[in-house]
Design a protein around this motif. Sequence first.
Motif, PDB file in Angstrom:
ATOM      1  N   VAL A   1       6.953  13.674   4.650  1.00  0.00           N
ATOM      2  CA  VAL A   1       6.383  12.770   3.643  1.00  0.00           C
ATOM      3  C   VAL A   1       4.879  12.643   3.864  1.00  0.00           C
ATOM      4  O   VAL A   1       4.431  12.176   4.917  1.00  0.00           O
ATOM      5  N   ASP A   2       4.103  13.030   2.893  1.00  0.00           N
ATOM      6  CA  ASP A   2       2.647  13.003   3.030  1.00  0.00           C
ATOM      7  C   ASP A   2       2.112  11.607   3.319  1.00  0.00           C
ATOM      8  O   ASP A   2       1.126  11.444   4.039  1.00  0.00           O
ATOM      9  N   ALA A   3       2.762  10.583   2.749  1.00  0.00           N
ATOM     10  CA  ALA A   3       2.277   9.214   2.903  1.00  0.00           C
ATOM     11  C   ALA A   3       2.610   8.609   4.262  1.00  0.00           C
ATOM     12  O   ALA A   3       2.133   7.517   4.581  1.00  0.00           O
ATOM     13  N   CYS A   4       3.409   9.301   5.072  1.00  0.00           N
ATOM     14  CA  CYS A   4       3.804   8.750   6.369  1.00  0.00           C
ATOM     15  C   CYS A   4       2.674   8.883   7.376  1.00  0.00           C
ATOM     16  O   CYS A   4       2.172   9.977   7.631  1.00  0.00           O
ATOM     17  N   ARG A   5       2.304   7.759   7.985  1.00  0.00           N
ATOM     18  CA  ARG A   5       1.214   7.744   8.965  1.00  0.00           C
ATOM     19  C   ARG A   5       1.724   7.766  10.405  1.00  0.00           C
ATOM     20  O   ARG A   5       0.969   8.133  11.304  1.00  0.00           O
ATOM     21  N   ALA A   6       2.982   7.323  10.637  1.00  0.00           N
ATOM     22  CA  ALA A   6       3.508   7.254  12.000  1.00  0.00           C
ATOM     23  C   ALA A   6       5.011   7.053  11.942  1.00  0.00           C
ATOM     24  O   ALA A   6       5.562   6.637  10.914  1.00  0.00           O
ATOM     25  N   ALA A   7       5.685   7.349  13.070  1.00  0.00           N
ATOM     26  CA  ALA A   7       7.129   7.161  13.159  1.00  0.00           C
ATOM     27  C   ALA A   7       7.484   6.516  14.491  1.00  0.00           C
ATOM     28  O   ALA A   7       6.800   6.728  15.501  1.00  0.00           O
ATOM     29  N   VAL A   8       8.574   5.738  14.475  1.00  0.00           N
ATOM     30  CA  VAL A   8       9.046   5.017  15.661  1.00  0.00           C
ATOM     31  C   VAL A   8      10.536   5.299  15.833  1.00  0.00           C
ATOM     32  O   VAL A   8      11.319   5.113  14.900  1.00  0.00           O
ATOM     33  N   ASN A   9      10.915   5.720  17.029  1.00  0.00           N
ATOM     34  CA  ASN A   9      12.299   6.033  17.351  1.00  0.00           C
ATOM     35  C   ASN A   9      12.756   5.140  18.501  1.00  0.00           C
ATOM     36  O   ASN A   9      12.262   5.257  19.620  1.00  0.00           O
ATOM     37  N   LEU A  10      13.702   4.242  18.219  1.00  0.00           N
ATOM     38  CA  LEU A  10      14.277   3.383  19.246  1.00  0.00           C
ATOM     39  C   LEU A  10      15.510   4.077  19.825  1.00  0.00           C
ATOM     40  O   LEU A  10      16.628   3.926  19.337  1.00  0.00           O
ATOM     41  N   ASP A  11      15.297   4.886  20.826  1.00  0.00           N
ATOM     42  CA  ASP A  11      16.352   5.498  21.643  1.00  0.00           C
ATOM     43  C   ASP A  11      17.286   6.413  20.863  1.00  0.00           C
ATOM     44  O   ASP A  11      18.486   6.467  21.144  1.00  0.00           O
ATOM     45  N   GLY A  12      16.755   7.147  19.908  1.00  0.00           N
ATOM     46  CA  GLY A  12      17.561   8.117  19.186  1.00  0.00           C
ATOM     47  C   GLY A  12      17.385   9.517  19.738  1.00  0.00           C
ATOM     48  O   GLY A  12      16.262   9.996  19.889  1.00  0.00           O
ATOM     49  N   GLN A  13      18.494  10.178  20.057  1.00  0.00           N
ATOM     50  CA  GLN A  13      18.429  11.569  20.498  1.00  0.00           C
ATOM     51  C   GLN A  13      18.110  12.465  19.314  1.00  0.00           C
ATOM     52  O   GLN A  13      18.724  12.354  18.256  1.00  0.00           O
ATOM     53  N   ASN A  14      17.158  13.369  19.494  1.00  0.00           N
ATOM     54  CA  ASN A  14      16.839  14.303  18.420  1.00  0.00           C
ATOM     55  C   ASN A  14      17.995  15.265  18.178  1.00  0.00           C
ATOM     56  O   ASN A  14      18.570  15.824  19.115  1.00  0.00           O
ATOM     57  N   PHE A  15      18.335  15.461  16.895  1.00  0.00           N
ATOM     58  CA  PHE A  15      19.323  16.466  16.507  1.00  0.00           C
ATOM     59  C   PHE A  15      18.718  17.527  15.584  1.00  0.00           C
ATOM     60  O   PHE A  15      19.381  18.499  15.253  1.00  0.00           O
TER      61      PHE A  15
ATOM     62  N   HIS B   1       0.893  -1.157   0.000  1.00  0.00           N
ATOM     63  CA  HIS B   1       0.000   0.000   0.000  1.00  0.00           C
ATOM     64  C   HIS B   1       0.932   1.208   0.000  1.00  0.00           C
ATOM     65  O   HIS B   1       1.423   1.637   1.050  1.00  0.00           O
ATOM     66  N   ARG B   2       1.179   1.778  -1.147  1.00  0.00           N
ATOM     67  CA  ARG B   2       2.266   2.741  -1.315  1.00  0.00           C
ATOM     68  C   ARG B   2       1.984   4.109  -0.700  1.00  0.00           C
ATOM     69  O   ARG B   2       2.885   4.948  -0.634  1.00  0.00           O
ATOM     70  N   ASN B   3       0.791   4.334  -0.272  1.00  0.00           N
ATOM     71  CA  ASN B   3       0.481   5.590   0.392  1.00  0.00           C
ATOM     72  C   ASN B   3       0.196   5.399   1.878  1.00  0.00           C
ATOM     73  O   ASN B   3      -0.443   6.240   2.513  1.00  0.00           O
ATOM     74  N   ARG B   4       0.677   4.284   2.390  1.00  0.00           N
ATOM     75  CA  ARG B   4       0.520   4.010   3.824  1.00  0.00           C
ATOM     76  C   ARG B   4       1.888   3.572   4.356  1.00  0.00           C
ATOM     77  O   ARG B   4       2.199   2.399   4.453  1.00  0.00           O
ATOM     78  N   LEU B   5       2.721   4.569   4.687  1.00  0.00           N
ATOM     79  CA  LEU B   5       4.085   4.334   5.122  1.00  0.00           C
ATOM     80  C   LEU B   5       4.249   4.654   6.602  1.00  0.00           C
ATOM     81  O   LEU B   5       3.490   5.434   7.187  1.00  0.00           O
ATOM     82  N   ALA B   6       5.276   4.045   7.198  1.00  0.00           N
ATOM     83  CA  ALA B   6       5.764   4.441   8.523  1.00  0.00           C
ATOM     84  C   ALA B   6       7.278   4.489   8.440  1.00  0.00           C
ATOM     85  O   ALA B   6       7.890   3.783   7.629  1.00  0.00           O
ATOM     86  N   PHE B   7       7.882   5.320   9.257  1.00  0.00           N
ATOM     87  CA  PHE B   7       9.333   5.380   9.352  1.00  0.00           C
ATOM     88  C   PHE B   7       9.754   4.942  10.743  1.00  0.00           C
ATOM     89  O   PHE B   7       9.117   5.311  11.738  1.00  0.00           O
TER      90      PHE B   7
ATOM     91  N   VAL C   1       5.951  -1.794  19.549  1.00  0.00           N
ATOM     92  CA  VAL C   1       6.064  -1.214  18.196  1.00  0.00           C
ATOM     93  C   VAL C   1       4.929  -1.725  17.305  1.00  0.00           C
ATOM     94  O   VAL C   1       4.290  -0.946  16.585  1.00  0.00           O
ATOM     95  N   LEU C   2       4.668  -3.026  17.354  1.00  0.00           N
ATOM     96  CA  LEU C   2       3.594  -3.592  16.544  1.00  0.00           C
ATOM     97  C   LEU C   2       2.249  -2.988  16.923  1.00  0.00           C
ATOM     98  O   LEU C   2       1.456  -2.595  16.049  1.00  0.00           O
ATOM     99  N   ALA C   3       1.963  -2.900  18.213  1.00  0.00           N
ATOM    100  CA  ALA C   3       0.682  -2.334  18.649  1.00  0.00           C
ATOM    101  C   ALA C   3       0.548  -0.879  18.212  1.00  0.00           C
ATOM    102  O   ALA C   3      -0.518  -0.449  17.741  1.00  0.00           O
ATOM    103  N   PHE C   4       1.626  -0.113  18.356  1.00  0.00           N
ATOM    104  CA  PHE C   4       1.589   1.300  17.974  1.00  0.00           C
ATOM    105  C   PHE C   4       1.315   1.459  16.482  1.00  0.00           C
ATOM    106  O   PHE C   4       0.478   2.270  16.074  1.00  0.00           O
ATOM    107  N   LEU C   5       2.016   0.688  15.662  1.00  0.00           N
ATOM    108  CA  LEU C   5       1.804   0.788  14.214  1.00  0.00           C
ATOM    109  C   LEU C   5       0.412   0.299  13.823  1.00  0.00           C
ATOM    110  O   LEU C   5      -0.235   0.879  12.937  1.00  0.00           O
TER     111      LEU C   5
END
Length: 356
Positions: free
Chosen positions: A200-214, A177-183, A313-317
Amino acid sequence: MEGDEAAVRVPAIARNFRYTTEELHALTSQRMNVRPGATPARQSRGFPVVVFSHGFFLYPEQNSALAMRLASHGYIVVSIAHPGDAADVRLEDGRIVATRPAVPGDDPRFATTLKTLAGGQDLATSREALTVYGEALAATRLGRSFVEWRDDTLAVAKAIVGGNEPRALREVLRAAHRNRLAFAGMSFGGATSATTCKLVDACRAAVNLDGQNFDPDLFDRPVGRPFLLLLSDWTRYSLFEGQPKEADFSPNDLAYESWSAAGRSGDVLRVRLEGIRHMGFTDLVALLEGSKRVERVGEIGGDEALSAIGDVVLAFLDVHVREHDSVSIDRAIARHPALKRHEPARLKKWVVGAGS
């Protein structure tokens, strides 16, 4: 990993993180219950796609257990490499792109302001530091990598949405489903997931495993999409020099939502995983043994770490990409006593005190 891939990657990982190759033996001896070349499943509406980025100096296969978990529940996972900032990568034409070593010459103000932000002092000090931080970032190795990783990930997303993926991925992505992405990503890759999802317009959600924002544009500003931040146990194992070990503050509290709305956004979920170090958010948490295991990945058991990460992660997505009932996130967290919801309590007190 097997064959040429293992011969290139394993020594590079050992070099980058000062491990011995013996410590990494399980990377080449353990096997996963997956079948290469399997015929992709099909469904009429297509499967959502998760674009995954590894951590700095790490490797695209580093979260294979999570990828397998997501794939077995109907997600297509595309894990990408960031050559030069990854463990040595062999390209399709046979060339090897080695990890670029750090070089002197970074703007010294960057390290100073990052230490200030991690120190959790007060709102005014953080605001002042961010002004200088934004100026200094571009003149650093991390600042240049920030731009490259963002552009890498955006290029992959554009290819997927536009149907211009490499031939090797064509059969699998025919079911997408090319318009249903997650990062998603770990460490620097996790931070990149927030930056790119917002663009990205197609991005529905994002997951960060312990990354500090820069990303300067994500301090005191929202991602604008549902965002999961899984954090290592900084109350035991600080990531940054001078970082407080109290549970009421993480340096990432300064990012991903406006400070005036800290802790009140239903789109941002912050969870700390007790007993885990930063590198525990990779498959190494279940592969490393020996006297240095706690020093490397923390006290948490490997099976428990992979299960907790995979469940939440699975539940969140599922909730934010597939529009499942949100109660599944609560259930996933409740199954694992080591998962603790994090509230940015110190930041909230600052905001109240400043009258913001």
